[in-house]
Design a protein around this motif. Structure first.
Motif, PDB file in Angstrom:
ATOM      1  N   ALA A   5     -22.667-100.696 -97.932  1.00 22.12           N
ATOM      2  CA  ALA A   5     -23.345-100.084 -98.607  1.00 22.12           C
ATOM      3  C   ALA A   5     -24.593-100.910 -99.186  1.00 22.12           C
ATOM      4  CB  ALA A   5     -23.243 -99.259-100.034  1.00 22.12           C
ATOM      5  N   LEU A   6     -24.910-102.173 -98.246  1.00 20.28           N
ATOM      6  CA  LEU A   6     -25.869-103.032 -98.647  1.00 20.28           C
ATOM      7  C   LEU A   6     -27.456-102.522 -98.420  1.00 20.28           C
ATOM      8  CD1 LEU A   6     -24.015-106.044 -96.860  1.00 20.28           C
ATOM      9  CD2 LEU A   6     -24.251-105.794 -99.296  1.00 20.28           C
ATOM     10  N   VAL A   7     -28.117-103.154 -99.175  1.00 18.71           N
ATOM     11  CA  VAL A   7     -29.639-102.922 -98.743  1.00 18.71           C
ATOM     12  C   VAL A   7     -29.982-104.047 -98.033  1.00 18.71           C
ATOM     13  CG1 VAL A   7     -31.866-102.615 -99.849  1.00 18.71           C
ATOM     14  CG2 VAL A   7     -30.068-101.457-100.696  1.00 18.71           C
ATOM     15  N   VAL A   8     -30.598-103.957 -96.825  1.00 14.91           N
ATOM     16  CA  VAL A   8     -31.174-104.894 -96.017  1.00 14.91           C
ATOM     17  C   VAL A   8     -32.731-105.051 -96.059  1.00 14.91           C
ATOM     18  CG1 VAL A   8     -31.147-105.873 -93.672  1.00 14.91           C
ATOM     19  CG2 VAL A   8     -29.013-104.079 -94.378  1.00 14.91           C
ATOM     20  N   LEU A   9     -33.044-106.110 -96.292  1.00 17.68           N
ATOM     21  CA  LEU A   9     -34.505-106.770 -96.414  1.00 17.68           C
ATOM     22  C   LEU A   9     -34.892-107.376 -94.957  1.00 17.68           C
ATOM     23  CD1 LEU A   9     -34.419-108.012 -99.887  1.00 17.68           C
ATOM     24  CD2 LEU A   9     -34.751-105.663 -99.170  1.00 17.68           C
ATOM     25  N   ALA A  10     -35.044-106.633 -93.917  1.00 22.30           N
ATOM     26  CA  ALA A  10     -35.331-106.987 -92.670  1.00 22.30           C
ATOM     27  C   ALA A  10     -36.861-107.515 -92.432  1.00 22.30           C
ATOM     28  CB  ALA A  10     -34.998-106.027 -91.880  1.00 22.30           C
ATOM     29  N   SER A  11     -37.013-108.483 -91.597  1.00 26.00           N
ATOM     30  CA  SER A  11     -38.284-108.847 -91.495  1.00 26.00           C
ATOM     31  C   SER A  11     -37.981-109.566 -89.855  1.00 26.00           C
ATOM     32  CB  SER A  11     -38.881-109.916 -92.368  1.00 26.00           C
ATOM     33  OG  SER A  11     -38.032-111.111 -92.462  1.00 26.00           O
ATOM     34  N   GLY A  12     -39.310-109.299 -88.913  1.00 21.97           N
ATOM     35  CA  GLY A  12     -39.191-109.465 -87.496  1.00 21.97           C
ATOM     36  C   GLY A  12     -39.983-108.854 -86.739  1.00 21.97           C
ATOM     37  N   GLU A  13     -40.099-108.939 -85.520  1.00 27.92           N
ATOM     38  CA  GLU A  13     -40.967-108.480 -84.622  1.00 27.92           C
ATOM     39  C   GLU A  13     -40.497-106.955 -84.451  1.00 27.92           C
ATOM     40  OE1 GLU A  13     -40.948-110.337 -80.864  1.00 27.92           O
ATOM     41  OE2 GLU A  13     -41.787-112.083 -81.295  1.00 27.92           O
ATOM     42  N   GLU A  14     -41.272-106.112 -84.465  1.00 34.51           N
ATOM     43  CA  GLU A  14     -40.953-104.630 -84.432  1.00 34.51           C
ATOM     44  C   GLU A  14     -40.177-104.446 -83.303  1.00 34.51           C
ATOM     45  OE1 GLU A  14     -43.302-100.106 -84.832  1.00 34.51           O
ATOM     46  OE2 GLU A  14     -44.239-101.928 -85.084  1.00 34.51           O
ATOM     47  N   ALA A  15     -40.399-104.874 -81.947  1.00 33.09           N
ATOM     48  CA  ALA A  15     -39.714-104.691 -80.796  1.00 33.09           C
ATOM     49  C   ALA A  15     -38.253-105.132 -81.015  1.00 33.09           C
ATOM     50  CB  ALA A  15     -40.275-105.598 -79.772  1.00 33.09           C
ATOM     51  N   LEU A  16     -37.752-105.582 -82.090  1.00 34.52           N
ATOM     52  CA  LEU A  16     -36.370-105.977 -82.050  1.00 34.52           C
ATOM     53  C   LEU A  16     -35.525-105.088 -83.003  1.00 34.52           C
ATOM     54  CD1 LEU A  16     -36.824-109.878 -82.840  1.00 34.52           C
ATOM     55  CD2 LEU A  16     -36.166-108.746 -80.556  1.00 34.52           C
ATOM     56  N   VAL A  37     -29.565-109.610 -97.456  1.00 33.52           N
ATOM     57  CA  VAL A  37     -29.032-108.310 -98.181  1.00 33.52           C
ATOM     58  C   VAL A  37     -28.956-108.175 -99.474  1.00 33.52           C
ATOM     59  CG1 VAL A  37     -27.714-107.814 -95.715  1.00 33.52           C
ATOM     60  CG2 VAL A  37     -26.684-108.947 -97.733  1.00 33.52           C
ATOM     61  N   LEU A  38     -29.149-107.276-100.114  1.00 35.81           N
ATOM     62  CA  LEU A  38     -28.919-107.000-101.554  1.00 35.81           C
ATOM     63  C   LEU A  38     -27.613-106.159-101.828  1.00 35.81           C
ATOM     64  CD1 LEU A  38     -32.394-105.450-102.789  1.00 35.81           C
ATOM     65  CD2 LEU A  38     -31.540-108.012-102.628  1.00 35.81           C
ATOM     66  N   ALA A  89     -37.461-112.542-105.068  1.00 34.48           N
ATOM     67  CA  ALA A  89     -37.643-111.612-106.070  1.00 34.48           C
ATOM     68  C   ALA A  89     -36.717-110.707-106.682  1.00 34.48           C
ATOM     69  CB  ALA A  89     -38.885-110.967-105.557  1.00 34.48           C
ATOM     70  N   ALA A  90     -35.874-110.086-105.687  1.00 34.57           N
ATOM     71  CA  ALA A  90     -34.927-109.276-106.239  1.00 34.57           C
ATOM     72  C   ALA A  90     -33.760-109.854-106.871  1.00 34.57           C
ATOM     73  CB  ALA A  90     -34.228-108.533-104.857  1.00 34.57           C
ATOM     74  N   ASN A  91     -33.498-111.179-106.391  1.00 34.76           N
ATOM     75  CA  ASN A  91     -32.286-111.980-106.867  1.00 34.76           C
ATOM     76  C   ASN A  91     -32.806-112.442-108.498  1.00 34.76           C
ATOM     77  OD1 ASN A  91     -30.619-111.720-104.906  1.00 34.76           O
ATOM     78  ND2 ASN A  91     -30.250-113.723-104.672  1.00 34.76           N
ATOM     79  N   ALA A  92     -34.156-112.760-108.542  1.00 36.51           N
ATOM     80  CA  ALA A  92     -34.717-113.045-109.648  1.00 36.51           C
ATOM     81  C   ALA A  92     -34.408-111.939-110.949  1.00 36.51           C
ATOM     82  CB  ALA A  92     -36.274-113.597-109.588  1.00 36.51           C
ATOM     83  N   TRP A  93     -34.547-110.769-110.461  1.00 37.24           N
ATOM     84  CA  TRP A  93     -34.536-109.672-111.528  1.00 37.24           C
ATOM     85  C   TRP A  93     -32.774-109.557-111.679  1.00 37.24           C
ATOM     86  CZ3 TRP A  93     -35.844-106.957-115.006  1.00 37.24           C
ATOM     87  CH2 TRP A  93     -35.191-105.961-115.326  1.00 37.24           C
TER      88      TRP A  93
END
Length: 283
Positions: free
Chosen positions: A130-141, A119-120, A171-175
């Motif tokens: 109010a976090l921004v979630v950077l989600a990744s995984g199977e679409e079925a989930l 999360v950001l 990448a976001a945390n680098a910024w």
């Protein structure tokens, strides 16, 4: 009032971020169990969640297991000894590329459905849902974890297969760290050139070079307000993960090595538990 049809959520890790996330999961009406190594850090949730004595007690029969722990080693140390059953594992900690690869591999071996979703945001966005979630995984989930993601975040981005979220988080945390150190250096330079450093914040305020983060962190630096929204030690850890990720793809980063060295110097000076704005103290 909850109903039997609502998912049971287990959240492991009620530190600075996890505490706020748990509060919003409970406020959304989801049935919540929480666990933390130091049980006193879970006590503020006693009226809205079940505080489990062990991590296994928290996850037993859960539909979604959320981890918000310090790093990949702590995540795998905790989860590696658990029976998650049929739960979806929603991994929200910042663990880096190598760490996320280990977590993905573990989930595959264990037959656990994994959503990698760092999360950001810092403490206040976590408390506000109010976090921004950077989600990744199977679409079925996606639908299965949607009630939790909707509770903790203002926005969810789905960015690819499990592990992609952790890569984008770096990448976001680098910024974030570039802005943090840039503000600290500009304030220090203004000061050492014989001017009131607040003149820098005034000069960029409201213009194309400004951002809310510039004013918030800059003001905290000058006011000596270092109550941790995100600990400086965590910022140094994340900078190390960023540097390692860049090295792993033979990318030379011009700024991050200096940022990492400066953050580590501030940690070594005893500011690790303070907010990352305390990096200014070592300028």
């Amino acid at each position: 009032m909850t109903s039997a049809s609502e998912p049971v959520v287990a959240l492991l890790g009620t530190g600075t971020m996890g505490l706020g996330m748990a509060g919003n999961i409970a406020a959304a009406g989801l049935r919540l169990r929480v666990w933390n190594r130091s049980v006193e850090r879970a006590e503020p949730l006693r009226d809205v969640a079940t505080i489990a004595r062990t991590a296994q007690e928290a996850v037993a029969g859960a539909d979604i297991v959320v981890t918000m722990l310090y790093d990949a080693d702590s995540v795998l140390e905790v989860v590696g000894g658990l029976d998650l059953g049929d739960a979806v594992w929603l991994q929200t900690s910042t663990v880096g590329v190598e760490g996320s690869d280990r977590i993905v591999a573990f989930a595959e071996r264990a037959g656990v459905a994994l959503v990698d979703a760092p999360v950001l945001g810092t403490r206040k966005p976590a408390e506000d849902g109010a976090l921004v979630v950077l989600a990744s995984g199977e679409e079925a989930l996606r639908q299965r974890v949607a009630p939790v993601l909707d509770a903790i975040g203002s926005r969810t981005m789905w960015v690819g297969a499990a592990g992609a979220g952790s890569r984008l988080k770096l990448a976001a945390n680098a910024w974030v760290l570039t802005v943090l150190e840039g503000v600290a250096e500009s304030l220090a330079l203004t000061r050492e050139l014989g001017l009131d450093p607040r003149l820098f914040l005034e000069a960029v305020g409201g213009g194309a070079l400004d951002a809310p983060y510039v004013q918030v962190k800059g003001g905290a630096m000058l006011d000596g307000s270092f109550d941790p929204s995100f600990a400086l030690s965590g910022a140094a850890k994340d900078a190390s993960l960023i540097a390692a990720a860049a090295a792993g793809v033979d990318l030379e980063l011009a700024l991050m090595p200096g940022i990492l060295a400066h953050l580590q110097r501030a940690v070594d000076a005893g500011h690790g538990d303070a907010d990352m704005a305390a990096t200014y103290l070592e300028h």
